[in-house]
Scaffold this motif. Structure first.
Motif, short mmCIF file in Angstrom:
data_model
loop_
_atom_site.label_atom_id
_atom_site.label_comp_id
_atom_site.label_asym_id
_atom_site.label_seq_id
_atom_site.Cartn_x
_atom_site.Cartn_y
_atom_site.Cartn_z
N PHE A 125 0.84 -1.20 0.00
CA PHE A 125 0.00 0.00 0.00
C PHE A 125 0.87 1.26 0.00
CE2 PHE A 125 -2.47 3.10 2.67
CZ PHE A 125 -3.48 3.34 1.74
N SER A 126 0.70 2.12 -1.01
CA SER A 126 1.50 3.36 -1.09
C SER A 126 0.75 4.57 -0.53
CB SER A 126 1.84 3.70 -2.54
OG SER A 126 2.47 2.66 -3.17
N GLY A 127 -0.59 4.54 -0.60
CA GLY A 127 -1.37 5.67 -0.11
C GLY A 127 -2.69 5.75 -0.87
N ILE A 128 -3.31 6.95 -0.82
CA ILE A 128 -4.59 7.11 -1.53
C ILE A 128 -4.57 8.39 -2.37
CG2 ILE A 128 -5.98 5.84 0.14
CD1 ILE A 128 -6.90 8.51 1.34
N LEU A 129 -5.38 8.37 -3.43
CA LEU A 129 -5.64 9.58 -4.21
C LEU A 129 -7.09 9.94 -3.92
CD1 LEU A 129 -4.46 11.51 -6.42
CD2 LEU A 129 -5.64 10.08 -8.09
N THR A 130 -7.31 11.15 -3.39
CA THR A 130 -8.67 11.53 -3.01
C THR A 130 -9.31 12.45 -4.05
OG1 THR A 130 -7.97 13.47 -1.77
CG2 THR A 130 -8.12 11.39 -0.55
N ARG A 131 -10.61 12.49 -4.00
CA ARG A 131 -11.39 13.36 -4.89
C ARG A 131 -11.02 14.83 -4.62
NH1 ARG A 131 -17.53 11.98 -4.43
NH2 ARG A 131 -17.25 10.38 -6.01
N ARG A 132 -10.83 15.13 -3.33
CA ARG A 132 -10.50 16.52 -2.94
C ARG A 132 -9.20 16.99 -3.60
NH1 ARG A 132 -10.70 20.35 1.24
NH2 ARG A 132 -8.63 20.95 1.96
N VAL A 133 -8.16 16.15 -3.53
CA VAL A 133 -6.86 16.52 -4.08
C VAL A 133 -6.96 16.73 -5.59
CG1 VAL A 133 -4.55 15.60 -4.55
CG2 VAL A 133 -5.46 15.52 -2.24
N ILE A 134 -7.64 15.83 -6.25
CA ILE A 134 -7.71 15.92 -7.71
C ILE A 134 -8.57 17.12 -8.14
CG2 ILE A 134 -9.65 14.47 -8.48
CD1 ILE A 134 -7.51 12.96 -10.18
N LEU A 135 -9.64 17.42 -7.38
CA LEU A 135 -10.48 18.59 -7.71
C LEU A 135 -9.70 19.89 -7.50
CD1 LEU A 135 -14.04 17.68 -6.38
CD2 LEU A 135 -13.34 18.07 -8.75
N LYS A 136 -8.85 19.91 -6.45
CA LYS A 136 -8.04 21.11 -6.19
C LYS A 136 -7.08 21.36 -7.35
CE LYS A 136 -6.17 22.24 -2.07
NZ LYS A 136 -5.57 21.97 -0.73
N GLN A 137 -6.48 20.30 -7.87
CA GLN A 137 -5.56 20.45 -9.00
C GLN A 137 -6.32 20.89 -10.25
OE1 GLN A 137 -2.36 20.60 -8.68
NE2 GLN A 137 -2.81 20.17 -6.53
N LEU A 138 -7.51 20.35 -10.43
CA LEU A 138 -8.33 20.73 -11.59
C LEU A 138 -8.70 22.21 -11.50
CD1 LEU A 138 -9.85 19.88 -14.15
CD2 LEU A 138 -11.80 19.32 -12.72
N LYS A 139 -9.05 22.66 -10.30
CA LYS A 139 -9.43 24.07 -10.09
C LYS A 139 -8.25 24.99 -10.43
CE LYS A 139 -10.55 27.23 -6.39
NZ LYS A 139 -10.78 27.37 -4.95
N LYS A 140 -7.06 24.63 -9.92
CA LYS A 140 -5.85 25.41 -10.20
C LYS A 140 -5.62 25.51 -11.70
CE LYS A 140 -2.45 24.69 -6.64
NZ LYS A 140 -1.38 23.78 -6.25
#
Ligand code: 2BA
Length: 146
Positions: A125-140
């Motif tokens: 297990f390396s970690g998780i990718l969350t909806r919040r993180v990806i939406l923040k990048q999309l917004k930027k």
């Protein structure tokens, strides 16, 4: 039609946007449902990964499945929490990402899921990718382009 610029964004690696394993709340196979309920309640997350002793991803456990498991016909059977093991409740069939995957692949999953687990080739297990993180990048990205 998607321009080259947009493709650049979609083809960015998810590597730098993963919440690393050490920061992700989790439970272990073999833990009982009482422990799982405590972790879920204290962290406030509705669903968390289940790992084995070698830190390999085994499944996902949700608050709903834990509470559902102790619902009797007339009352809540709290005493059952210690008898039930996390592996009896977790969902073991999971889609996962690799650290080398792109945003594009992450997007496709995170439309339907709040987060997706990221694993190494050997299942670690390396970690998780969350909806919040990806939406923040999309917004930027959107604010910079227009
Ligand atoms: P949920 O627990 O359903 O949380 C949905 C959203 O509510 C989260 O979205 C976040 O914006 C907020 N949230 C919930 N609990 C929070 C807390 N204790 N601290 C800060 N914010 C909180 P995302 O950040 O996109 O997370 C999506 C899902 O990923 C979460 O769904 C949870 O199941 C999982 N998750 C996120 N971070 C985690 C972590 N550090 N450990 C374990 N699971 C995590």
């Amino acid at each position: 039609m998607i321009s080259i610029k947009h493709k650049d964004f979609l083809f960015t690696s998810i590597k730098d946007y993963i919440i690393p394993a050490e920061k992700v709340a989790h439970v272990q196979v073999g833990n009982n449902a009482e422990h799982a309920l405590l972790v879920l309640t204290k962290t406030g997350y509705s669903s968390i990964p289940v790992l084995d002793a070698e830190d390999k991803l085994q499944g996902l456990l949700s608050m709903r499945t834990v509470t559902d498991s102790i619902l009797g016909l007339a009352h809540i059977e709290y005493e059952r929490l210690r008898e039930i093991s996390v592996d009896q409740l977790m969902r073991a069939e999971l889609d996962t990402l690799k650290t080398t995957d792109t945003f594009q692949k992450g997007f496709d999953y995170l439309i339907d899921l709040p987060f997706i687990c990221v694993v190494e080739d050997d299942g670690t297990f390396s970690g998780i990718l969350t909806r919040r993180v990806i939406l923040k990048q999309l917004k930027k990205y959107i604010y910079n382009v227009h």
